[in-house]
Design a protein around this motif. Sequence first.
Motif: not given
Length: 926
Positions: A197-221
Amino acid sequence: MATAAATSATEPETEPKAGPKAEGEEDEIKAAKTRRKVLSRAVAAATYKTTGPGREQQEEGVSESDGDEYAMASSAESSPGEYEWEYDEEEEKNQLEIERLEEQLSINVYDYNCHVDLIRLLRLEGELTKVRMARQKMSEIFPLTEELWLEWLHDEITMALDGLDREHVYDLFEKAVKDYICPNIWLEYGQYSVGGIGQKGGLEKVRSVFERALSSVGLHMTKGLAIWEAYREFESAIVEAARLEKVHSLFRRQLAIPLYEMEATFAEYEEWSEDPIPESVIQNYNKALQQLEKYKPYEDALLEAEAPRLAEYQAYIDFEMKVGDPARIQLIFERALVENCLVPDLWIRYSQYLDRQLKVKDLVLSVHNRAVRNCPWTVALWSRYLLAMERHGVDHQVIADSSKELEELRSAFTRALEYLKQEVEERFNESGDPSCTIMQNWARIEARLCNNMQKARELWDSIMTKGNAKYANMWLEYYNLERAHGDTQHCRKALHRAVQCTSDYPEHVCEVLLTLERTEGTLEDWDIAVQKTETRLARVNEQRIKAAEKEAALAQQEEEKAEHRKKTRAEKKALKKKKKTRGTDKRKADEDDEKEWGDDEEEPASKRRKVENSVPPAGEAQALEAETGLFGRSAPVAIEPPSKQKERAAALKRDVPKVLHDSSKDGVTVFVSNLPYSMDEPDAKLRPLFEACGDVVEVRPIFSNRGDFRGYCYVEFKEEKSALKALELDRKNVEGRPMFVSPCVDKSKNPDFKVFRYSTALEKHKLFISGLPFSCTKEELEEICKAHGTVRDIRLVTNRAGKPKGLAYVEYENESQASQAVMKMDGMTIKENVIKVAISNPPQRKVPEQPEARKGPGGPMVPRQIYGARGRGRTQLSLLPRALQRTSTAVAQAENGPAPKPAATSAATEAPKMSNADFAKLLLRK
């Protein structure tokens, strides 16, 4: 951790200088190498253990003893030769195994297990560079499982020191999430991205990864909750003004999705939020709870079942298809494919849904690509992949002469043929492509698209040398190719060869050759073709005549053998009849022509019952013989011929004394049958057996007139409960035969009474097994069946003699165990016998029609059986004078006992009883 490991790995190089000098410089070098090897293994072991306590060790090469190796490194300085021999021997063994695996992979790069074993050994030896190369090579050929990816990622994370290494790890994560849907990999990806997160664009990278994770497996019960919580924790840790709204948004999004432990999440949101929860959020939460109740049965079935759980996933997929939510349908397909990645039908169903419903180019092509990587042997998946690429406008590679694409295509055909030769023909001794379909397609491409008929002819020559030259259809396929893209000369040459080689339909090939010469050839070509075809057809006819004669001779030989066997069986049957004993229980069908009037063969039944317990006195027999003198005949007195003796024995047999049975005691009496005829003293042998059920009043065995035991008896008890308990002895083995014990019931009063203790309806918890070997025992069968569930009872079906019939009934504790046993046992081989297993559902027996009551000549209703199976015919003659005709009444007889006495009639209406002599006098008066 990585820095510490790197520092410790470099220290041993300077330690030999500080320690005591060894005897030789060579020993010091060996000791240093040994310590470096130990430390590299310790680093690998420590890296492996960072995967967390909840993850099981998947590779055998990393064990608990790896931690001890690190401890040994500290003592390697003081005693370098103590463990040197042990590690040198192990290292040499591992190196030999690594070389063997590398050689095997050079021969067959598609050996999955070899790749896994090589990676394990290289990782154990600390060959980090070689491990990375081996993993890269395997990932290019096969999709990796979640365990292999996590192991690789943890190793790379441990060794990552700068930004370039971090980008390399990001690339690995991107590859990992494309192979299969894995919540654990997405969670690791999100947590690792937090570190940058300390690198350039680190915060956007983290949020992008988590949003993609939710789209992929967020519905996994069951596993999606961890992704949501990790994302919320990250947002809560960021000190920003807008973070509160972001956390609120995450809570609201999560509560609108049916997930396990939703109640705890809602309670956490209530505690965290300072403001009241909006009504819309509560409504979405309640709606999600209702949806959760619908999904729970399917999720619970997955939790209870064992991998790969294909049937449970199929049911879940069917349910989701009915609901129709595309995101959830895609998720359940991906979950099923994680455990069933080698099931082509599942990939076909998934890709078919995407092709017809979603039609998203990137998603569709990605799934098709993964399908052929997992199941490259399935032609249907490849054809669907090609159609999908064409459907979505993927650029086609135009084939042209002397181009790189053409060489790649030819190389692909060559590899396919080599694969079939190595993997199919050499392993299974069978042709993987008997019709040479691949080579035919290759030849068509060369002829039509490349205008290379020379290559096409070489391919067809190879096809014919593989045993296809005798088939007319193969020659005609080649001829059509030459006709379309070749010349007349090669067409003629191909047909001439076909005429000489074809053996299945030579007439067809000859006809095509004559047609070609008629339209394209000269008169000389025509004459040559006619001569060749006539000669060939004449030879074929001769061969067919010889084959027919040979077949007829074989048929005649078989017929003669069958006639000989039939004659031999007839001779054996006749010989067996001659050896058959004369004592028989059957009544003679026909009367002898020399039978005399005075015989009492056809004595009325009422007269036999009158004297059933006594033998006719000698005086009466003499009187009957004297009466026969009225007809001018005299019967022999002293000596009787053999035929007469047989008739008298049969008559005596019909007058067997009956054992009296009181039908009023049926409630305390049981009927015992199927006992051995050779049983001596049945009373003494059966009484102890039945006394275990209660006090026995009497055991009444049934004997013939010669004193032979008839195999059945009556057992009378003092109490009715004893008789009921005795029924439990049914089918008990007595002297090698199953003893039948049934209630004593008068079937004339209860014609529909049947004694069968087992159910004849469908029983889903009971199995019917057929095809068992006769030598199979109950214990052996129970040992086989109990592996699939709890066995409550096993019954081997036997005949009356107690011999097994190869059938059995197995009762399980419940229906699910029985169903599992059917799937796993049906078709099993037991002692070279293939058994058949099914749920017990006996077929319904055909109930015979009840006989219709008809009116007799005297008026009362009589059953049809009195007149025989066909009823009373019109042409039937009555041989009894009308003056002697009496109304006959059907007399009911008790089962297995004497008939009750007929009802008393008045003396006025009853006709006087007459002897044979009186009957003869009446005839003489006529």
